[in-house]
Design an enzyme around this catalytic site. Structure first.
Site, PDB file in Angstrom:
ATOM      1  N   HIS A 236       0.814  -1.228   0.000  1.00  0.00           N
ATOM      2  CA  HIS A 236       0.000   0.000   0.000  1.00  0.00           C
ATOM      3  C   HIS A 236       0.844   1.272   0.000  1.00  0.00           C
ATOM      4  CE1 HIS A 236      -3.712  -2.183   0.386  1.00  0.00           C
ATOM      5  NE2 HIS A 236      -3.359  -2.740   1.537  1.00  0.00           N
TER       6      HIS A 236
ATOM      7  N   ASP B 111      -2.397 -10.474  -2.707  1.00  0.00           N
ATOM      8  CA  ASP B 111      -3.026 -10.018  -1.458  1.00  0.00           C
ATOM      9  C   ASP B 111      -4.492  -9.673  -1.736  1.00  0.00           C
ATOM     10  OD1 ASP B 111      -2.070  -8.661   1.424  1.00  0.00           O
ATOM     11  OD2 ASP B 111      -3.790  -7.626   0.512  1.00  0.00           O
TER      12      ASP B 111
ATOM     13  N   HIS C 272      -6.161  -7.190  -0.758  1.00  0.00           N
ATOM     14  CA  HIS C 272      -6.356  -5.749  -1.014  1.00  0.00           C
ATOM     15  C   HIS C 272      -5.560  -5.315  -2.236  1.00  0.00           C
ATOM     16  CE1 HIS C 272      -6.850  -6.337   3.419  1.00  0.00           C
ATOM     17  NE2 HIS C 272      -7.922  -5.590   3.200  1.00  0.00           N
TER      18      HIS C 272
ATOM     19  N   ASP D 295      -4.642 -12.922   2.949  1.00  0.00           N
ATOM     20  CA  ASP D 295      -5.901 -12.423   3.522  1.00  0.00           C
ATOM     21  C   ASP D 295      -7.094 -12.716   2.613  1.00  0.00           C
ATOM     22  OD1 ASP D 295      -4.645 -10.596   1.845  1.00  0.00           O
ATOM     23  OD2 ASP D 295      -4.719  -8.923   3.257  1.00  0.00           O
TER      24      ASP D 295
END
Ligand code: SP5
Ligand code: ZN
Length: 343
Positions: A160, A196, A198, A285
């Site tokens: 991120h 991931d 996200h 995740d």
């Protein structure tokens, strides 16, 4: 496969996290890395080695120098200002405000250098960020040195973090640093495959206008999932990078079959790009029991991911990103790696 790990991640502990309608203990906690390390050992994946220390030159190849220089100052400035608890941003220079004038207060600078409240500091945070960076570069050097693969057990994660900002538990973008490092060492093309849950908004931003790094991202649809403001399918890269960014946003409830269809398409595009190196931003995740996520992958699915990546037949660096179901994080993350090794 060798794993690179540093115990210095553990000082990044005990912080609080702002979520919808509450402040709760942070999901991105030290036990994550410890469960993964224990599973690397119990599965006999291979040797675990410590990182070699690096200066920050490689970080500044993709991050802004003032941003990197800010990170080690946060906790000392926070203490000097008389603040306590978790250092956390609360004001951001969004549309209509000045994003070009850094203020003088550390609590304001936290907002200046971030896009959410999710990159927090305690006293061991900078040491952990630096160790995570050293872990990534040390593992990259193993692959550059001829190993088929290596596992960077990075904590905190990185995907991120953009060129000039942190967020989403991420500070230095370890996968992006490694990609640039491979190029600086003579690689012509690098692919980053981000699995991931996200969207890896930082990685996308860093390489968006470049043709020498292909970025493939599988994630929850940003219309309804964090980080909300990047990760749509129409973001395909710009200028020289046109066509080299590929997003696969998927709905809540996505199971293995649907997720795997995206993985397959990404692997076909990756093979066509024919990179010298593959970097996997390895978040687990996507797991059905993840406490902050909405996909439905099961533990037996993770080795299948590794197996498909291995079929690419390319030198591969795995860089740890997210995954918050700590009891199963080792099984799932190391499952990808043993699947890669076809054990
Ligand atoms: C590296 C990585 O995976 N970063 C993820 C950052 C996610 N931050 C937003 C989390 C929102 C959680 N809201 C759900 C609360 C569950 N009760
Ligand atoms: Zn994630």
């Amino acid at each position: 496969m060798k794993t690179v790990y540093s115990p210095l991640h553990a000082g990044h502990a005990g912080q609080m996290e702002l979520v919808t309608s509450a402040i709760v203990p942070g999901f991105e906690k030290p036990s994550r890395a410890e469960f993964i390390k224990a599973r690397v050992e119990s599965e006999k994946l291979g040797p675990i080695i410590g990182p070699v220390e690096h200066d920050l030159t490689a970080a500044k190849r993709i991050h802004k120098a003032d941003y990197i220089d800010f990170l080690p100052t946060v906790w000392p400035a926070w203490k000097a200002a008389g603040f306590e608890g978790t250092a956390m941003a609360f004001t951001w220079p969004t549309r209509g405000l000045r994003g070009d004038v850094p203020p003088k207060r550390v609590d304001a600078l936290l907002g200046y250098y971030s896009f959410d409240a999710g990159a927090t500091f305690v006293d061991g945070t900078w040491t952990a960020i630096k160790s995570s960076y050293d872990v990534a570069l040390t593992a990259a050097a193993l692959v550059k040195g001829g190993e088929r693969s290596a596992f960077a057990l990075c904590r905190p994660p990185g995907h991120h973090a953009g060129a000039g900002f942190m967020g989403g538990y991420c500070y230095i973008n370890n996968a992006a640093v490694a990609a640039q490092w491979f190029l600086d060492q003579g690689a012509k093309r690098v692919s980053i495959l981000d699995v991931d849950y996200h969207h890896g908004n930082g990685t996308q931003e860093i390489f968006y206008e470049r043709a020498d790094v292909q970025v493939l991202n599988l994630h929850g649809d940003p219309m309804v999932e964090y980080p909300f403001f990047l990760g749509h399918a129409d973001e395909r890269g710009a200028s020289a990078g046109e066509g080299f960014n590929v997003n696969y946003p998927m709905p809540f409830g996505t199971n293995w079959d649907a997720w795997n269809a995206s993985l397959e398409d990404a692997c076909v595009k990756l093979a066509a790009y024919a990179p010298d190196i593959v970097i996997v931003s390895l978040g687990v995740d996507t797991f059905e029991k993840d406490p902050i996520s909405q996909f439905k992958l099961k533990s037996p699915d993770y080795p299948k991911i590794g197996h498909r990546i291995a079929k690419l037949g390319l030198p591969t660096l795995f860089v740890m990103e997210g995954g918050y179901a700590v009891e199963e994080i080792g099984i799932n993350a190391v499952g990808v790696l043993t699947g890669f090794e076809d054990k």
